[in-house]
Design an enzyme around this catalytic site. Structure first.
Site, mmCIF file in Angstrom:
data_model
loop_
_atom_site.group_PDB
_atom_site.id
_atom_site.type_symbol
_atom_site.label_atom_id
_atom_site.label_comp_id
_atom_site.label_asym_id
_atom_site.label_seq_id
_atom_site.Cartn_x
_atom_site.Cartn_y
_atom_site.Cartn_z
ATOM 1 N N ARG A 1 -9.356 6.576 -9.602
ATOM 2 C CA ARG A 1 -9.834 6.169 -8.275
ATOM 3 C C ARG A 1 -10.552 7.364 -7.635
ATOM 4 N NH1 ARG A 1 -5.389 2.145 -5.556
ATOM 5 N NH2 ARG A 1 -4.710 1.131 -7.483
ATOM 6 N N HIS B 1 5.962 2.702 -13.587
ATOM 7 C CA HIS B 1 5.452 1.499 -12.927
ATOM 8 C C HIS B 1 4.541 0.826 -13.941
ATOM 9 C CE1 HIS B 1 3.506 -0.777 -9.447
ATOM 10 N NE2 HIS B 1 2.762 -1.069 -10.499
ATOM 11 N N GLU C 1 17.059 -1.425 -1.909
ATOM 12 C CA GLU C 1 17.082 -1.516 -3.370
ATOM 13 C C GLU C 1 17.721 -0.255 -3.904
ATOM 14 O OE1 GLU C 1 13.087 -1.806 -4.912
ATOM 15 O OE2 GLU C 1 12.786 -3.768 -3.982
ATOM 16 N N LYS C 2 18.313 -0.343 -5.069
ATOM 17 C CA LYS C 2 18.776 0.859 -5.755
ATOM 18 C C LYS C 2 17.533 1.698 -6.043
ATOM 19 C CE LYS C 2 21.835 3.301 -8.023
ATOM 20 N NZ LYS C 2 22.826 4.022 -7.224
ATOM 21 N N VAL D 1 -6.664 -3.534 -7.443
ATOM 22 C CA VAL D 1 -7.661 -2.459 -7.526
ATOM 23 C C VAL D 1 -7.947 -2.100 -8.996
ATOM 24 C CG1 VAL D 1 -8.143 -0.040 -6.946
ATOM 25 C CG2 VAL D 1 -6.958 -1.493 -5.280
ATOM 26 N N ARG E 1 -3.187 -11.474 -5.739
ATOM 27 C CA ARG E 1 -4.627 -11.217 -5.552
ATOM 28 C C ARG E 1 -5.124 -10.415 -6.744
ATOM 29 N NH1 ARG E 1 -3.928 -5.722 -4.706
ATOM 30 N NH2 ARG E 1 -2.008 -5.214 -3.608
ATOM 31 N N GLY F 1 0.805 -1.217 0.000
ATOM 32 C CA GLY F 1 0.000 0.000 0.000
ATOM 33 C C GLY F 1 0.842 1.275 0.000
ATOM 34 N N GLU G 1 4.568 -6.707 -10.851
ATOM 35 C CA GLU G 1 4.880 -5.286 -11.018
ATOM 36 C C GLU G 1 6.346 -5.113 -11.434
ATOM 37 O OE1 GLU G 1 1.725 -3.261 -7.926
ATOM 38 O OE2 GLU G 1 3.791 -3.428 -7.242
ATOM 39 N N ILE H 1 15.600 3.804 -8.411
ATOM 40 C CA ILE H 1 15.572 4.114 -9.842
ATOM 41 C C ILE H 1 14.891 5.478 -9.958
ATOM 42 C CG2 ILE H 1 14.860 3.258 -12.124
ATOM 43 C CD1 ILE H 1 16.271 0.988 -10.781
HETATM 44 P P1 ADP Z 1 -0.210 -2.179 -4.837
HETATM 45 O O1 ADP Z 1 -0.354 -3.370 -3.964
HETATM 46 O O2 ADP Z 1 0.718 -2.369 -5.949
HETATM 47 O O3 ADP Z 1 0.078 -0.914 -4.094
HETATM 48 P P2 ADP Z 1 -3.017 -1.543 -5.163
HETATM 49 O O4 ADP Z 1 -3.113 -0.110 -5.408
HETATM 50 O O5 ADP Z 1 -3.919 -2.469 -5.897
HETATM 51 O O6 ADP Z 1 -1.600 -2.020 -5.579
HETATM 52 O O7 ADP Z 1 -3.269 -1.793 -3.606
HETATM 53 C C1 ADP Z 1 -2.478 -1.213 -2.595
HETATM 54 C C2 ADP Z 1 -2.683 -1.935 -1.278
HETATM 55 O O8 ADP Z 1 -3.702 -1.340 -0.528
HETATM 56 C C3 ADP Z 1 -3.071 -3.367 -1.413
HETATM 57 O O9 ADP Z 1 -2.705 -4.102 -0.260
HETATM 58 C C4 ADP Z 1 -4.554 -3.263 -1.537
HETATM 59 O O10 ADP Z 1 -5.109 -4.481 -1.221
HETATM 60 C C5 ADP Z 1 -4.838 -2.153 -0.535
HETATM 61 N N1 ADP Z 1 -5.914 -1.285 -0.959
HETATM 62 C C6 ADP Z 1 -5.854 -0.348 -1.926
HETATM 63 N N2 ADP Z 1 -7.001 0.304 -2.040
HETATM 64 C C7 ADP Z 1 -7.821 -0.238 -1.134
HETATM 65 C C8 ADP Z 1 -9.181 -0.008 -0.766
HETATM 66 N N3 ADP Z 1 -9.926 0.892 -1.347
HETATM 67 N N4 ADP Z 1 -9.707 -0.734 0.240
HETATM 68 C C9 ADP Z 1 -8.972 -1.679 0.844
HETATM 69 N N5 ADP Z 1 -7.688 -1.930 0.546
HETATM 70 C C10 ADP Z 1 -7.121 -1.227 -0.428
HETATM 71 P P1 ADP Z 2 3.945 -1.637 -2.332
HETATM 72 O O1 ADP Z 2 4.054 -3.058 -1.868
HETATM 73 O O2 ADP Z 2 3.689 -0.691 -1.245
HETATM 74 O O3 ADP Z 2 3.040 -1.525 -3.493
HETATM 75 P P2 ADP Z 2 6.173 -1.448 -4.213
HETATM 76 O O4 ADP Z 2 7.457 -2.141 -3.967
HETATM 77 O O5 ADP Z 2 5.265 -2.082 -5.207
HETATM 78 O O6 ADP Z 2 5.420 -1.272 -2.822
HETATM 79 O O7 ADP Z 2 6.461 0.056 -4.647
HETATM 80 C C1 ADP Z 2 5.431 1.011 -4.776
HETATM 81 C C2 ADP Z 2 5.926 2.217 -5.579
HETATM 82 O O8 ADP Z 2 7.065 2.825 -4.937
HETATM 83 C C3 ADP Z 2 6.416 1.888 -6.972
HETATM 84 O O9 ADP Z 2 5.369 1.825 -7.904
HETATM 85 C C4 ADP Z 2 7.385 3.026 -7.242
HETATM 86 O O10 ADP Z 2 6.706 4.199 -7.600
HETATM 87 C C5 ADP Z 2 8.033 3.253 -5.882
HETATM 88 N N1 ADP Z 2 9.265 2.431 -5.754
HETATM 89 C C6 ADP Z 2 9.402 1.277 -5.090
HETATM 90 N N2 ADP Z 2 10.666 0.786 -5.190
HETATM 91 C C7 ADP Z 2 11.360 1.665 -5.953
HETATM 92 C C8 ADP Z 2 12.710 1.737 -6.428
HETATM 93 N N3 ADP Z 2 13.608 0.802 -6.141
HETATM 94 N N4 ADP Z 2 13.051 2.798 -7.187
HETATM 95 C C9 ADP Z 2 12.149 3.757 -7.495
HETATM 96 N N5 ADP Z 2 10.876 3.756 -7.090
HETATM 97 C C10 ADP Z 2 10.456 2.720 -6.320
HETATM 98 MG MG MG Z 3 3.239 -2.536 -5.311
#
Ligand code: ADP
Ligand code: ADP
Ligand code: MG
Length: 504
Positions: free
Chosen positions: A338, A208, A200-201, A295, A292, A164, A275, A203
């Site tokens: 959203r 995304h 992580e490095k 969204v 899963r 999240g 991702e 970027i």
């Molecule tokens: P990501 O996991 O890449 O950040 P999402 O935006 O689909 O992608 O979801 C972010 C996280 O927050 C996930 O754990 C998702 O299940 C939760 N989440 C996002 N929006 C909602 C929402 N409206 N209600 C409940 N959980 C949410």
């Molecule tokens: P979450 O589980 O909260 O969804 P993610 O690892 O998917 O976390 O990262 C969410 C967002 O954070 C990415 O879409 C990107 O915008 C930023 N991010 C995460 N890791 C990096 C990275 N190594 N370099 C640049 N941006 C990153």
């Molecule tokens: Mg993510």
């Protein structure tokens, strides 16, 4: 065959899942907390059970209560939606023990992918390219500094159990290490109950881009192309589109194959998302897998005309995938916004309260996945997202136009919403030109924060879109030249001409 599904979630996703069940003649069971008695998902379902008081850790997150409701109702399967228990392997195990089908992957796949360090390790072993970094659990400031010496600044310190958009911090120089380490660790502990952090490095300003995949219990995995999710505020997505404006067929095939490889490495069954971060030179790196429904899954459904929930249920019924890779062909464009009850002018503070009036957009190419209604009181205890607005059109420029029209029609009073903010995003020239990355919101803050939305003049808009397309085509030609495939130039030219003609 699954006859009755309990949806262990609330809000728009609960209804979205039940809609597909209804179309499959599968009965539906809702669960709700005390604050959600009047929530629309409760009325939508065939039956509903209260699973506890308002706080989610006393209701939606209590495994015993959800299992109890499933037993009382005689549900033979549970769909977890997203958030809540959707990525909880213990919940999957309990379902197994109780003889209830969990509509999702195995506990084993979830464990391997749920933890970011373990996911990176699994991916490296499978030959998937991950974001440069380490897989070490970092226990001290000294250790963090040593690791940074190897990979160089800037880096991003991340909670291994994070999600999240929470639990991550960029470190650009040595003086920031200590504070970042302490803050990230304590946030990881309080939000995820696990203080493991790794590096992580970082970027700079990547895209995304994520790939939807489907796998069955017979080892078949296909990818369902990409979603561009670079419009993010505080690492959380706001607007998503498909196809990605920067994608080209060869890259799509390559990344799609990597996504399949990633899913196969954990014998993935069900719908999932891989991702990636993509840099300016089209280098792509595995970021994480979400085990899963996401969204933003509707934009994939719109472009491919596939109902992902029906596919999930089909897989959970232990049937082989009904789609082959060769069936997957993108058609047109889709954008999702959203819709959140939050105050854009006040640091996006959630704005709970009673919805006085609401007019939702309708018409060709519009889909609204929501759960609120006039007179409904949005509780303050859960996510402020009240729904999603999704459009489909033949071309990207039409999709933008349709989204503008839909946002114009969307009227909600009684609570503050981000609708005007979304309209501004759609009007930002970087967005119009499809030239944006995860730095988009920060770069355009001034324009986006002008607090009043002013109608743009139609003619100005049309010219801007044609101009944008010409720019878009040139941009694609540049990409093509970079990748050395000349055949594509003429294809894209044709495509661009067609779009420009349609506009006029
Ligand atoms: P990501 O996991 O890449 O950040 P999402 O935006 O689909 O992608 O979801 C972010 C996280 O927050 C996930 O754990 C998702 O299940 C939760 N989440 C996002 N929006 C909602 C929402 N409206 N209600 C409940 N959980 C949410
Ligand atoms: P979450 O589980 O909260 O969804 P993610 O690892 O998917 O976390 O990262 C969410 C967002 O954070 C990415 O879409 C990107 O915008 C930023 N991010 C995460 N890791 C990096 C990275 N190594 N370099 C640049 N941006 C990153
Ligand atoms: Mg993510």
């Amino acid at each position: 065959m699954i006859q009755k599904v309990l949806v262990a979630n609330r809000g728009e996703i609960a209804i979205r899942v039940m809609r597909s069940c209804k179309e499959m003649s599968v009965s539906t069971v809702a669960v709700y907390s005390e604050a959600d008695r009047t929530s629309r998902h409760v009325f939508y379902a065939d039956e509903a059970y209260c699973v506890g008081p308002t706080p989610s850790n006393e209701s939606y997150l209590v495994i015993d209560n959800i299992i109890d409701a499933a037993k009382k109702s005689g549900a033979d399967a549970i769909h977890p939606g997203y958030g809540f228990l959707s990525e909880n392997a213990e919940f999957v195990r309990r379902c197994e023990e109780e003889g209830i089908i969990f509509i999702g992957p195995s506990a084993d796949a979830m464990i391997k992918m749920g933890d970011k360090i373990s996911a990176r390790q699994t991916m490296i072993e499978a030959g998937v390219k991950v974001v440069p970094g380490v897989q070490e659990d970092l226990k001290s400031v000294e250790q963090v500094k040593q690791v940074i010496e190897q990979i160089g600044y800037p880096v991003i310190l991340k909670a291994s159990a994070g999600g999240g958009g929470k639990g991550m911090r960029i470190i650009r120089e040595e003086s920031e290490v200590e504070e970042a380490f302490n803050l990230t660790k304590s946030e990881a502990k309080s939000s995820f109950g696990d203080e493991t952090v790794y590096i992580e490095k970082y970027i700079e300003n990547p895209h995304h881009i994520e790939f939807q995949i489907l796998g069955d219990n017979f080892g078949n995995v296909i990818h369902l192309c990409e979603r561009e999710c670079s419009v993010q505020r505080r690492n959380q997505k706001i607007v998503e589109e498909s196809p990605s404006p920067i994608m080209y067929p060869e890259l799509r095939d390559e990344m799609g194959q990597q996504a399949i490889l990633a899913a196969k490495a954990v014998n993935y069954s069900g719908a999932g998302t891989i991702e990636f971060l993509v840099d300016d030179d089209f280098n792509y790196y595995f970021l994480e897998m979400n085990t899963r429904l996401q969204v933003e899954h509707p934009i994939t459904e719109e472009v491919l005309r596939v109902d992902l929930v029906k596919e999930q249920i089909n897989i959970a019924n232990n049937l082989p995938l009904r789609l082959k890779q060769s069936d997957i062909e993108q058609n047109g464009y889709s954008i999702e916004c959203r819709i959140c009850a939050e105050d854009a002018e006040c640091n996006f503070m959630p704005s709970p309260g009673i919805i006085k009036q609401m007019t939702e957009p309708l018409g060709l190419g519009i889909r609204v996945d929501n759960y609120v209604y006039e007179g409904y009181e949005i509780p303050m205890h859960y996510d402020p997202m009240i729904g999603k607005l999704i459009v489909w059109a033949k071309t990207r420029s039409f999709a933008m136009k349709r989204m503008r029209r839909a946002l114009y029609e969307y009227k909600i009073t009684g609570v503050k919403t981000n609708i005007n903010y979304l309209r501004r995003i759609l009007d930002t020239s970087d967005f119009v030109r499809g030239k944006y990355n995860t730095g988009f919101i920060e770069k355009n803050t001034e324009f986006l924060m002008q607090n009043k939305y002013e109608e743009t003049k139609e003619e100005v808009e049309d010219i801007a879109i044609i101009a944008a397309y010409m720019d878009y085509i040139l941009n694609l030609e540049e990409n093509v030249i970079k990748t050395g495939d000349n055949r594509k130039i003429s294809r894209w030219r044709e495509f661009g001409k067609r779009n420009a003609m349609l506009r006029i």
